[in-house]
Design an enzyme around this catalytic site. Sequence first.
Site, PDB file in Angstrom:
ATOM      1  N   THR A 149       7.548  55.336  17.457  1.00  0.00           N
ATOM      2  CA  THR A 149       8.226  55.726  18.696  1.00  0.00           C
ATOM      3  C   THR A 149       8.432  57.206  18.506  1.00  0.00           C
ATOM      4  OG1 THR A 149       9.330  53.618  19.055  1.00  0.00           O
ATOM      5  CG2 THR A 149      10.464  55.497  19.924  1.00  0.00           C
ATOM      6  N   GLY A 172      12.362  51.634  15.411  1.00  0.00           N
ATOM      7  CA  GLY A 172      12.658  50.249  15.795  1.00  0.00           C
ATOM      8  C   GLY A 172      14.118  49.941  15.554  1.00  0.00           C
TER       9      GLY A 172
HETATM   10  O1  DON Z   1      12.581  49.933  22.113  1.00  0.00           O
HETATM   11  C1  DON Z   1      12.620  49.689  20.924  1.00  0.00           C
HETATM   12  O2  DON Z   1      13.636  49.492  20.306  1.00  0.00           O
HETATM   13  C2  DON Z   1      11.327  49.701  20.143  1.00  0.00           C
HETATM   14  N1  DON Z   1      10.226  49.376  20.988  1.00  0.00           N
HETATM   15  C3  DON Z   1      11.189  51.034  19.514  1.00  0.00           C
HETATM   16  C4  DON Z   1       9.987  51.118  18.648  1.00  0.00           C
HETATM   17  C5  DON Z   1      10.126  52.106  17.599  1.00  0.00           C
HETATM   18  O3  DON Z   1      11.095  52.774  17.449  1.00  0.00           O
HETATM   19  C6  DON Z   1       9.016  52.191  16.685  1.00  0.00           C
HETATM   20  N2  DON Z   1       9.172  53.362  15.895  1.00  0.00           N
HETATM   21  N3  DON Z   1       9.121  53.954  15.039  1.00  0.00           N
END
Ligand code: DON
Length: 583
Positions: A386, A479
């Site tokens: 993300t 995440g």
């Molecule tokens: O919205 C969420 O919480 C996840 N889809 C975020 C994904 C994420 O942070 C992946 N990253 N490093």
Amino acid sequence: MSRGEPMNIHIRPSFTQVTITLIITMIFSSMPLAARDPVSDRSSEGMVSTACSAATAVGVAILEMGGNAVDAAVATGFALAVTFPSAGNIGGGGFMLARMDSGTVFFIDFREKAPLAASGNMYLDLTGEVIEGMSTIGHRACGVPGTVAGLYMAWEMYGTLEWEELLEPSIRLAEQGFTIDSHLASSLQKLMKYDTGYPGLRKFYGENGSPMAPEDTMVQPELGRVLKMIARDGPEAFYRGTIAEMIVREMEKGGGLITMDDLNDYRSLLREPVIGSYRGHTVISAPPPSSGGIVLLEILNILEGFDIPGSDRGRAGVEHLMIEAERRAYSDRALFLGDPDFIEMPLGRLLSREYATRLRNSIGEKAIASSSLGEALSGPYESEETTHYSIADGEGNVVAVTTTLNSAYGSKVVVEGAGFLMNNEMDDFSSKPGVPNIYGLVGGKANAIEPGKRMLSSMTPTIVLRDDKPLLVLGSPGGSTIITTVARIIVNIIDLCMSPQEAVSDGRIHHQWMPDKVYFEKGTIKKSTLEDLESRGHILVERSPIGDAQVIMIQENEMCGVSDPRRGGSSRGARKVVRKGVE
Ligand code: DON
């Protein structure tokens, strides 16, 4: 594109200025990484912290040509879609939190939605078991994207430059290309294994058919064309016009559920951010459908009743309190949180002082079992992607944006003819009560799949005020670990008086209720601290680095931008800003 009422009238500089800045960027981008990627920078004119130096340069260029933080955030968002394709996107979604100098705070929810044809059991086989991979890869994993609608909404509300001007740098980066750095090269290398199933990914390969290497130039003509359509027609092109047709065609090819109705219906939404306080500071963060702000404030509310700053608890003592606070707050996440347009949530109770006191009083010197707070389930813990960016301008406006395709390169589906990736955000729903998703998060009815519903997120764009002025603008990917990363940086700065650089570099420890494990970053936490935690009954698991925080700290009008040293981000201050009304 033009809007009815310009919010600010000013004389703009010509394109020459932004062009010069971008040429300087191109010169910089052929320098070694260390020379061009300041992990931290200072300025009183404006600051941009992103995961990618080319995108940071775009944000800085917009600030320097007189755009405000919202203009810069919109332009940076589109730039990341070109230069940081693992997470930057137009085929995904995210959240924007901003505070304008006037004191107005706004939060734009441009989270993806489940397609109208989605159903609660769409990822289950006939025996009711979750079909592995179906919610994470391929066309069925895609939610209806929100980014174009969200960025446009921000521009309509507070942008001061023309819409086309904000897209111009990313169109150029897509059409003329940009130099690949070692981070992008190594992530493209990992992507290679998916190219037989998802041939659209070959757009990321060099002319010789192998993945691009550092110093290669990535050119994306199809994406450039699509960005030009968005520059000309705004969200209309994406949700109703040619781009919408290309998305629907792609979905039909691979059994995806997104239809023209889904795209026509998509709207980004303004929501009330969650606002709380921590030791005299105001903390503003993401409301549902993100769990970020609620869980963050629950953790901080619990911690506030402990004497952390002046205590002699030592590192392990503070960690123990944080872990126990996290355990309790994440258990509430799983039980209660989801899309506010679909479910009732007891938010007032979860954020009340009384509830925090009750939870705090249940914390002793030893770890408790997570199962005592609910049903025990454990799960895998996989790769993450993300991206967060933080922007401040010289006028007192600050913007925090976290945006994502979910896991790296999302569903791996590239929309044919359009050159952009679609998300795999459907995995953020709870496919089956109690069965963990890729982040090991479990959930139940509150976050079950329903047509048109937004999946629960952990993204936590956050602004902290001191004396009613922005002190911190921050967020991270990661995440489920996003919320604990943000909490830790706030505690490090407010309680432990660390500098922003120390607060961001500091080793990270994470607990999320289920699985009942304490994750710590390899090589960052002292042995004695780990032994102490073990003696309290915590089950410790070593893991790879957590998060990629992008933080701006503002004190006496000086902004200090810090990009997480864990990855390849860059913070850069604006220098010569063309003031509004001055030629
Ligand atoms: O919205 C969420 O919480 C996840 N889809 C975020 C994904 C994420 O942070 C992946 N990253 N490093």
